[in-house]
Write an enzyme that holds these catalytic residues in place. Structure first.
Site, mmCIF file in Angstrom:
data_model
loop_
_atom_site.group_PDB
_atom_site.id
_atom_site.type_symbol
_atom_site.label_atom_id
_atom_site.label_comp_id
_atom_site.label_asym_id
_atom_site.label_seq_id
_atom_site.Cartn_x
_atom_site.Cartn_y
_atom_site.Cartn_z
ATOM 1 C CG ASP A 199 -12.682 -9.228 2.233
ATOM 2 O OD1 ASP A 199 -12.340 -7.670 1.910
ATOM 3 O OD2 ASP A 199 -12.522 -9.847 3.492
ATOM 4 N NE ARG A 242 -8.922 -4.487 1.174
ATOM 5 C CZ ARG A 242 -9.830 -5.193 1.962
ATOM 6 N NH1 ARG A 242 -10.565 -5.906 1.801
ATOM 7 N NH2 ARG A 242 -10.338 -4.537 2.987
ATOM 8 C CG HIS A 286 1.691 -7.515 6.465
ATOM 9 N ND1 HIS A 286 0.929 -8.301 5.458
ATOM 10 C CD2 HIS A 286 0.537 -6.433 7.036
ATOM 11 C CE1 HIS A 286 -0.011 -8.736 6.125
ATOM 12 N NE2 HIS A 286 -0.608 -7.251 7.063
ATOM 13 N NE ARG A 330 -3.581 -13.122 6.892
ATOM 14 C CZ ARG A 330 -4.665 -13.567 6.354
ATOM 15 N NH1 ARG A 330 -6.424 -13.312 7.210
ATOM 16 N NH2 ARG A 330 -4.870 -13.603 5.391
#
Ligand code: FDA
Length: 311
Positions: free
Chosen positions: A132, A182, A231, A293
């Site tokens: 990450d 990513r 998303h 989030r």
């Protein structure tokens, strides 16, 4: 930066809140929307379910910025055992790790050693591992450990963040040599000298960088898989249109999304034959991650408020 996002990202750094809020049942209930459970077993069961529907997975144990050598050893050992479990149960999944969870705040050398151990075990288990990208102060050290690990283990991928000014430069040699990249927008509170501040600018840069990742997929036909972790339905549609125009087939790149977010879009992409991988988090240290989030979509705060009212 939107005020609510700013407050939530500030709260993510609060040790007091991290210690106290998870004790309330309502907050544990609210977080369930974003994770199937706190145990590795919960995550692996969900990976099995997703695999049955043709959807890939990647798991990560929550936690970051550990402060003692013994905690770093425990995290490394946990991942080594998890990889044993993955191999034993033949679950087709990947692993994602944060370097500050392996002690990056304490020692770069020790962290690199832990990362080598995890990458070696992940190669044996057939479960590739992703590193990450955390806040901007860790980018140089993360790149260094990534390059050192990658020199010995091919099965290691790296996350890069579209909101950072520096990412376009960082991509230079990564696009030539790395097998898995990513691309994310970026989840941390960053100053204007490090990162773009408006959503419009971040989205535009995301598309720019995505096109570079796609161009590499067009020219490097073997052993390279770009992953678009977003998303954002608009960006996803644009990426698919560009890929088609560039003659890149659907199985040469993938989308990644978080468990519990945009699930209908996830199902649609999988049904339309796109590669999709869902990131499943588990573990008890979910507070900072959960605040990020909420910050991504402040409307989620109403979801928490409803959970409080129901308690
Ligand atoms: P954006 O935030 O613009 O959201 C687009 C749309 O998606 C929203 O309008 C909303 O409809 C929906 N949505 C997004 N987030 C939501 C949420 N929390 N709840 C409900 N709906 C939501 N970051 C980082 O800095 N380092 C890392 O290593 C990673 N790793 C990573 C892996 C994977 C697999 C994913 C999917 C994401 C990350 N991220 C990350 C997080 C990333 O930087 C970013 O914060 C989130 O993906 C949200 O940004 P979007 O690209 O989805 O766009």
């Amino acid at each position: 930066m939107n005020l609510m996002r700013s407050v939530l990202l500030k709260a993510a750094d609060s040790k007091w809140l991290a210690h106290n809020l998870p004790r309330f049942a309502f907050s544990r209930r609210a977080v369930r929307r974003f994770m199937p459970g706190e145990e590795l077993d919960d995550a692996l069961s969900e990976c099995g379910q997703l695999a049955g529907r043709g959807i890939g997975s990647v798991i990560t144990r929550l936690g970051e910025n550990i402060t003692s050598v013994s905690e770093a050893h425990a995290v490394r050992d946990h991942y080594l055992e998890a990889l044993n479990d993955i191999a034993r149960r033949s679950v087709p999944t990947h692993l994602s790790v944060k370097l500050t969870q392996l002690g990056l705040d304490i020692s770069l050398e020790e962290t690199a050693t832990h990362m080598h151990a995890i990458a070696a075990a992940s190669a044996e288990a057939g479960a590739p591992v992703w590193i990450d990208m955390e806040s901007s102060r860790y980018v140089d050290t993360t790149l260094e450990i990534f390059r050192r690990t990658r020199a010995q283990h091919e099965n290691v991928g790296l996350c890069v963040q579209a909101y950072l000014h520096r990412t376009a430069d960082d991509l230079g040699d990564l696009l030539q040599t790395t097998t898995a990249l990513r691309l994310v927008k970026g989840a941390y509170k960053e100053a204007p000298d490090a990162a773009l501040q408006s959503k419009k600018q971040v989205d535009a840069n995301y598309l720019n960088l995505a096109l570079q990742l796609l161009e590499a997929a067009r020219t490097r036909t073997v052993g390279y898989m770009p992953a678009f972790a977003t998303h954002d339905a608009n960006l996803i549609a644009l990426i698919n249109t560009h890929a088609q125009e560039m003659g890149i087939p659907r199985d040469r790149y993938e989308f990644q999304m978080l468990y519990g977010i945009q699930t209908s879009l996830q199902q649609k992409l999988a049904a339309d034959g796109y590669r999709l991988r869902v990131l499943i988090s588990y573990g008890s240290a979910w507070f900072a991650w959960y605040m990020r989030r909420l910050a991504e979509r402040p409307a989620n705060v109403w979801f928490v408020a409803k959970s409080v009212l129901r308690s």
